[in-house]
Design a protein around this motif. Sequence first.
Motif, short mmCIF file in Angstrom:
data_model
loop_
_atom_site.label_atom_id
_atom_site.label_comp_id
_atom_site.label_asym_id
_atom_site.label_seq_id
_atom_site.Cartn_x
_atom_site.Cartn_y
_atom_site.Cartn_z
N ARG A 1 0.86 -1.19 0.00
CA ARG A 1 0.00 0.00 0.00
C ARG A 1 0.89 1.23 0.00
O ARG A 1 1.80 1.35 0.82
N GLY A 2 0.61 2.14 -0.91
CA GLY A 2 1.43 3.34 -0.99
C GLY A 2 0.63 4.63 -1.07
O GLY A 2 1.20 5.72 -0.96
N GLY A 3 -0.68 4.51 -1.28
CA GLY A 3 -1.49 5.71 -1.45
C GLY A 3 -1.80 6.41 -0.15
O GLY A 3 -1.94 5.77 0.90
N PRO A 4 -1.93 7.73 -0.16
CA PRO A 4 -2.21 8.48 1.07
C PRO A 4 -3.55 8.12 1.69
O PRO A 4 -3.70 8.21 2.92
N ALA A 5 -4.53 7.73 0.88
CA ALA A 5 -5.85 7.42 1.43
C ALA A 5 -5.77 6.26 2.42
O ALA A 5 -6.46 6.27 3.46
N PHE A 6 -4.95 5.28 2.13
CA PHE A 6 -4.82 4.13 3.03
C PHE A 6 -4.27 4.58 4.38
O PHE A 6 -4.79 4.21 5.44
N PHE A 7 -3.23 5.41 4.37
CA PHE A 7 -2.61 5.84 5.62
C PHE A 7 -3.50 6.82 6.37
O PHE A 7 -3.54 6.81 7.61
N ASP A 8 -4.24 7.64 5.64
CA ASP A 8 -5.20 8.52 6.31
C ASP A 8 -6.26 7.70 7.04
O ASP A 8 -6.68 8.05 8.15
N ALA A 9 -6.70 6.60 6.42
CA ALA A 9 -7.72 5.75 7.04
C ALA A 9 -7.20 5.07 8.29
O ALA A 9 -7.96 4.83 9.24
N LEU A 10 -5.91 4.77 8.32
CA LEU A 10 -5.32 4.16 9.52
C LEU A 10 -5.43 5.09 10.71
O LEU A 10 -5.71 4.66 11.84
N LEU B 1 2.48 3.72 12.81
CA LEU B 1 1.91 3.48 11.48
C LEU B 1 2.17 2.05 11.01
O LEU B 1 1.31 1.42 10.39
N VAL B 2 3.37 1.55 11.27
CA VAL B 2 3.70 0.17 10.88
C VAL B 2 2.75 -0.82 11.56
O VAL B 2 2.21 -1.74 10.92
N VAL B 3 2.55 -0.65 12.85
CA VAL B 3 1.66 -1.53 13.61
C VAL B 3 0.23 -1.44 13.05
O VAL B 3 -0.46 -2.45 12.87
N ALA B 4 -0.21 -0.23 12.76
CA ALA B 4 -1.55 -0.05 12.21
C ALA B 4 -1.67 -0.68 10.82
O ALA B 4 -2.69 -1.29 10.48
N TYR B 5 -0.63 -0.53 10.00
CA TYR B 5 -0.59 -1.13 8.67
C TYR B 5 -0.78 -2.64 8.78
O TYR B 5 -1.62 -3.24 8.07
N ILE B 6 -0.01 -3.26 9.65
CA ILE B 6 -0.11 -4.71 9.82
C ILE B 6 -1.48 -5.09 10.35
O ILE B 6 -2.14 -6.02 9.84
N GLY B 7 -1.96 -4.38 11.36
CA GLY B 7 -3.24 -4.71 11.96
C GLY B 7 -4.39 -4.60 10.99
O GLY B 7 -5.31 -5.44 10.99
#
Length: 558
Positions: free
Chosen positions: A313-322, A503-509
């Motif tokens: 995942r590289g898009g900002p929308a994904f990280f904003d949702a986290l 962010l890494v933990v949230a990405y994995i979760g």
Amino acid sequence: MTTISEALHIAVGLHQGNRLAEAADIYRKIIQAAPEVADAWHLLGVLHHQSGESAEAVRLIGEAIRRDPLCAAYRDNLGSALRAGTQADAAAGQHRAALALDPAWVKPFGNLAGALTDLGDRAGAAEALRRALRLAPDTDTYLLRLGDCLYAQDHTVEAEEQYRRLDALQPGRPDCLYRLGLCRLAASRVMGVALADAGRLVDRAALAEAITAFGRAADGGHGDAGKNLFGTAVVAVQTGVMDDATLERVAAAARRRLMAEPRDSVALSVVCYALYRRQRLALAERYFRKFARHWTAEDIAADFEMLLWSMVRGGPAFFDALAAQPPDCFARATRRMPVAAKTDGRPILLVGCDGDYWRRFGAGFLESWQGKAVSCALHVHVVNPPADVEAQLMRLAGDGGLPLSVSFEAVDLSALPEPVRLTYYASARFAVAQQLLRAGAGPVIQVDVDAQLLADPGLAMAGWPSWDVAVMQDRRGRGPTRDFLAGFLAFNRTPAAQRYLDLVVAYIGRHFDEGRAFWGLDQAAPYCTYDHLVRNNTAPTLIRFDFEAFPFLHFLEK
């Protein structure tokens, strides 16, 4: 009145014109009128062989041989009919008989090679084809067949010689170029080499020649060549021996392929790897998802390359949702820390695993830690610990002689397949590192329990310049799930490191929450998160160690 000779001539003309029923009728009338005419029996038998009636062909040609046992053509064609009837041994005997009658006739050598191939005698088949080529040196079918026969025996150098002879006679033949690609691929050694030896053993020139040959063959319409072109490129990337320029050339062909076949997952991976190499990870994600819509979730889970890219995942929308909705994954686990880490500024080595892994590797790691990393405390986290493992760790942590802290986690993983359970064991330590840093402990150095320490990373930290995160990086550009290697990750006690780790933990979760966690997630998350932060100018200060010359750990063969 038509003579027998004239009638036979008419029948042969009809036969050659594919008017088989008319030709067969005349052959039969000749046999009725003059049964001693062997050619009529023979040609009627050949006609039946061509029609797929091998048993009748054998009978009729046998009648011709009974009338004229010294005709090489009868023997050779009887061999072909016997071979069609799966009597390869008898067929080889008839082809040899034809050669005994006419040693200068090339055709029986080729037919004998076919029968010997059926019998599994590839060496004999190759010799028959060599003799055919001595009689007819420039025959393309014999050159191709001899090359194939030698290649099947793993005599790839000799096979390549035959294909090159053919390529010199008929340049640009797709079937020949494809085979030359296979030989060059074998010469490169890329398909069987161990990752650690790839840089030393892979012949990159041969690999480039294989890719070029596959590309030319694919452009000429050879279907399998395209598959090999993209498949070879992916293997070369994964093995760390693909240069950027060649990857870009293959990616251009892959884009054309995807316009015709959007479900070609290997071609899709090639394009995504090329974008990753250009630091265009967000674009690689968009490109992947554009074509992944043609796949079901089950299809993706069954295809290794699609599975890997589905976790990128590289898009900002994904990280904003986290940030807007934190994942539930690690919150669902019951985690307890009966022996907490001290907040005295000492670096903490963190290992995380399940009970079986601790039983296999724990004792060795403890010995390695005590011998090589005396500046570091140790924290062991075990998911779903068996009673004996928990008791052992509590005893070691409780005797006061070791700077050891422990934590345990109870979580129901029964619904997950084995690779996903292993991924959870590898990923849970990120949440523990997050907890340790929030409690004021650390810096925290995540390492694999199935490794041996070579040097003390805690002591080395004193000489590091200002840093937030230290990574072990595979600099060979092997993809976003292999770039930052989870066998070593260090997090300093800084706000930037904490934000990154959160962010890494949230990405994995999030991937576990959505049922999209697979093997490699614990490496995709650190790399993709860092890439996102770089593009937003909020990246932590990174120290990079080259995996191939990593100074702190030796990774065991499992």
